[in-house]
Write a protein that holds these residues in place. Sequence first.
Motif, short mmCIF file in Angstrom:
data_model
loop_
_atom_site.label_atom_id
_atom_site.label_comp_id
_atom_site.label_asym_id
_atom_site.label_seq_id
_atom_site.Cartn_x
_atom_site.Cartn_y
_atom_site.Cartn_z
N PHE A 142 0.60 -1.14 -0.04
CA PHE A 142 -0.12 0.26 0.00
C PHE A 142 0.95 1.26 0.30
N GLN A 143 2.34 1.13 0.73
CA GLN A 143 3.22 2.25 0.47
C GLN A 143 3.60 2.73 -0.89
N ARG A 144 3.59 1.01 -1.82
CA ARG A 144 3.91 1.79 -3.21
C ARG A 144 2.87 1.97 -4.29
N LEU A 145 1.51 1.34 -3.39
CA LEU A 145 0.37 1.66 -4.96
C LEU A 145 -0.19 3.37 -3.65
N LYS A 146 0.31 4.15 -2.85
CA LYS A 146 0.07 5.16 -2.84
C LYS A 146 0.60 5.71 -4.00
N ALA A 147 1.67 5.96 -3.56
CA ALA A 147 3.07 6.54 -4.39
C ALA A 147 2.11 6.31 -6.15
N PHE A 148 2.16 5.25 -6.74
CA PHE A 148 1.32 4.98 -7.81
C PHE A 148 -0.11 5.56 -8.22
N GLU A 158 -7.55 -0.46 4.59
CA GLU A 158 -5.95 -0.49 4.17
C GLU A 158 -4.75 0.58 4.48
N PHE A 159 -5.96 1.99 3.98
CA PHE A 159 -4.67 3.02 3.92
C PHE A 159 -4.53 3.64 5.50
N PHE A 169 -2.42 6.34 6.40
CA PHE A 169 -2.91 7.24 4.81
C PHE A 169 -3.91 8.10 5.26
N ALA A 170 -4.34 9.06 4.27
CA ALA A 170 -5.67 9.59 3.99
C ALA A 170 -5.96 8.24 2.18
N LEU A 171 -6.73 8.97 1.85
CA LEU A 171 -6.99 8.11 0.72
C LEU A 171 -8.26 9.55 0.00
N ASN A 172 -8.09 10.44 -0.54
CA ASN A 172 -8.89 11.68 -0.69
C ASN A 172 -8.76 11.59 -2.33
N ASN A 173 -9.05 10.50 -3.26
CA ASN A 173 -9.02 10.79 -4.51
C ASN A 173 -10.70 10.82 -4.78
N LYS A 174 -10.56 11.58 -6.02
CA LYS A 174 -11.35 11.92 -6.77
C LYS A 174 -12.01 10.39 -7.29
#
Length: 173
Positions: free
Chosen positions: A80-86, A107-108, A113-118
């Motif tokens: 998930f660290q790598r996915l966050k960067a991707f 998971e984030f 980590f926050a996951l605030n993407n549209k």
Amino acid sequence: MVIRTNPQQYVIIDVETTGLAPHMGDRVIEVGALLLEKGIVTEEFHSLVNGKKKISIAAQLVHGINNELLDGWPEPEEVFQRLKAFIGKSTLVAHNAQFDMKFLRYEFSRLGFALNNKCKCTLELSRARYPRLPNHRLETVYSHVTGKRPDGQSHRALSDARMVAEIWKKLRG
């Protein structure tokens, strides 16, 4: 890997899980994602995830992933660290996005980590665009918009993400 800062880029994403409820301890065990730029897939991300969580029999029957298959794959912290960067700030696209996003946010958040993407949902969009389909399962919508049968293994993250990408291109085009 380049960190994405353009929210106009789309990352098509799909996850497979140990069950249906992250609040009950279910976890992501596979993630597949595609970077879509100007309608072209320019990069892929895929990993199984060894979260050391027993996979329910019902989930195994859907995606075919068992605990033995996860041996040797990276743990959630690494994936998930790598996915966050991707994904960076890209807009995320998923079929039944509510399900995938619920698990990804869980998971984030475990990693701080926050996951605030549209996020865009091809399930919702296909229901609005194609109300007469017999159902709006990923395979059904894919076959309808492409005229082809799915050629990958259904209910595996990267194959499903590839189908979602084709649906997204048709819905947007």
